[in-house]
Design an enzyme around this catalytic site. Sequence first.
Site, PDB file in Angstrom:
ATOM      1  N   MET A   1       0.701  -1.197  -0.041  1.00 58.35           N
ATOM      2  CA  MET A   1       0.106  -0.161   0.074  1.00 58.35           C
ATOM      3  C   MET A   1       0.814   1.297  -0.022  1.00 58.35           C
ATOM      4  O   MET A   1       0.448   2.299   0.326  1.00 58.35           O
ATOM      5  CB  MET A   1      -0.826  -0.170   1.178  1.00 58.35           C
TER       6      MET A   1
ATOM      7  N   LEU B   1       6.578   3.058   1.334  1.00 65.43           N
ATOM      8  CA  LEU B   1       7.724   1.891   1.479  1.00 65.43           C
ATOM      9  C   LEU B   1       8.654   2.321   2.725  1.00 65.43           C
ATOM     10  O   LEU B   1       9.299   3.281   2.571  1.00 65.43           O
ATOM     11  CB  LEU B   1       8.086   1.653  -0.054  1.00 65.43           C
ATOM     12  N   HIS B   2       8.975   1.083   3.390  1.00 65.27           N
ATOM     13  CA  HIS B   2      10.304   1.122   4.214  1.00 65.27           C
ATOM     14  C   HIS B   2      11.024   0.190   3.965  1.00 65.27           C
ATOM     15  O   HIS B   2      10.907  -0.679   3.296  1.00 65.27           O
ATOM     16  CB  HIS B   2       9.665   1.335   5.444  1.00 65.27           C
TER      17      HIS B   2
ATOM     18  N   HIS C   1       9.443  -3.354   3.365  1.00 69.53           N
ATOM     19  CA  HIS C   1       8.891  -3.577   1.881  1.00 69.53           C
ATOM     20  C   HIS C   1      10.178  -3.878   1.221  1.00 69.53           C
ATOM     21  O   HIS C   1      10.235  -4.854   0.226  1.00 69.53           O
ATOM     22  CB  HIS C   1       8.219  -2.451   1.388  1.00 69.53           C
TER      23      HIS C   1
ATOM     24  N   VAL D   1      11.123  -7.394   9.709  1.00 69.23           N
ATOM     25  CA  VAL D   1      12.000  -6.486   9.602  1.00 69.23           C
ATOM     26  C   VAL D   1      12.005  -5.447  10.761  1.00 69.23           C
ATOM     27  O   VAL D   1      10.934  -4.982  10.815  1.00 69.23           O
ATOM     28  CB  VAL D   1      12.440  -5.884   8.159  1.00 69.23           C
TER      29      VAL D   1
ATOM     30  N   MET E   1       8.860  -2.748  11.447  1.00 69.29           N
ATOM     31  CA  MET E   1       8.843  -1.794  10.807  1.00 69.29           C
ATOM     32  C   MET E   1       7.470  -1.697  10.128  1.00 69.29           C
ATOM     33  O   MET E   1       6.929  -2.720   9.962  1.00 69.29           O
ATOM     34  CB  MET E   1       9.700  -1.822   9.490  1.00 69.29           C
TER      35      MET E   1
ATOM     36  N   SER F   1       4.717   1.216   8.127  1.00 62.50           N
ATOM     37  CA  SER F   1       4.247   2.443   7.513  1.00 62.50           C
ATOM     38  C   SER F   1       3.673   3.314   8.514  1.00 62.50           C
ATOM     39  O   SER F   1       3.550   4.751   8.506  1.00 62.50           O
ATOM     40  CB  SER F   1       3.284   2.445   6.099  1.00 62.50           C
ATOM     41  N   ARG F   2       2.865   2.554   9.481  1.00 61.68           N
ATOM     42  CA  ARG F   2       2.358   3.480  10.453  1.00 61.68           C
ATOM     43  C   ARG F   2       2.982   3.871  11.555  1.00 61.68           C
ATOM     44  O   ARG F   2       2.715   4.659  12.440  1.00 61.68           O
ATOM     45  CB  ARG F   2       1.106   2.649  11.252  1.00 61.68           C
TER      46      ARG F   2
HETATM   47  O1  PAF Z   1      -0.206  -5.791   3.341  1.00 63.06           O
HETATM   48  C1  PAF Z   1      -0.935  -4.849   2.799  1.00 63.06           C
HETATM   49  O2  PAF Z   1      -0.021  -3.927   2.432  1.00 63.06           O
HETATM   50  C2  PAF Z   1      -1.935  -4.955   2.168  1.00 63.06           C
HETATM   51  O3  PAF Z   1      -2.962  -5.704   2.889  1.00 63.06           O
HETATM   52  C3  PAF Z   1      -2.159  -5.695   0.901  1.00 63.06           C
HETATM   53  C4  PAF Z   1      -1.545  -7.332   0.855  1.00 63.06           C
HETATM   54  C5  PAF Z   1      -1.074  -4.721  -0.332  1.00 63.06           C
HETATM   55  C6  PAF Z   1      -3.469  -5.579   0.303  1.00 63.06           C
HETATM   56  O4  PAF Z   1      -4.016  -4.468   0.088  1.00 63.06           O
END
Ligand code: PAF
Length: 285
Positions: A30, A33-34, A37, A176, A184, A186-187
């Site tokens: 979503m 990115l960190h 990801h 991670v 880690m 995003s929130r």
């Molecule tokens: O883990 C996530 O970031 C989301 O739940 C995903 C798998 C991209 C689905 O929107």
Amino acid sequence: MRVIQDVAEMQSLALERRGRGTSIALVPTMGALHEGHLSLVRLAHEHGDEVDVSLFVNPTQFGPDEDLARYPRALERDMELCREEGVTTLFCPGAEQVYAADHSTHISETRLSLGLCGEHRPGHFDGVVTVVAKLFNIMLPSVAVFGQKDFQQVRVIQRMVRDLNMPVRIVMAPIVREADGLAMSSRNRYLSGAEREQALSISKALRDAEDAVAKGASDAEVLRTSVEAGISDAGLKVQYVACVDADSLEPVENLDRAALLAVAAFVGNTRLIDNVVLRLERPGC
Ligand code: PAF
């Protein structure tokens, strides 16, 4: 790196690549990115000829009182990071591209998604499996990589793939952590300095549980309550602490099989999750 927003364009590229015999490893995200990801992207390179990333803040997996509107968005930076990590295609459609205004079909997983986060986020996993199925149909990956931090999500997606015979192999990548142990997410960027300190109680409590298991502790309820106490003593509002079978996600009483110890807690308004997989080491096993 190709950046594609259009669903039809993405799908025709995917079909063309499949025709050429190019295998794709997909990292669905979503955005915002960190390092977590990026570790998924690096692992994906081991599983496909090319690595694709999808970046889509999926509205259907957020509840009405959740953080959809304020979910962090950082497209320029995300593009730069994907480029640096050798991503072939970044697919970042708008919501109206993914969901027709009158869409009326969705997928539900009806067993593994009921407990843990599912119990507190009604409809969340319907939104997740539906969008992941759509991404698989649009992007045609042979492998998809997801992070262990969302352990229940990985299990639910594995079940969907098995039950619906989707030709996609699911790879789960380890959590991670920041140097101080915070998983880690995003929130994490929502946290103030003081909240971040408090948030460390989650990983600390889970680490203490791992240490206890390494010393022979095996009673799930004892482990669960000590994690809960560690986190609430630090001032967090615990949503759940659960110790469940790592496959079925059913509660366990002891660690005679691999068990997931999972936490969801609020630090201020920010909901964080974390987990560890516990295995009792038996001499001679
Ligand atoms: O883990 C996530 O970031 C989301 O739940 C995903 C798998 C991209 C689905 O929107």
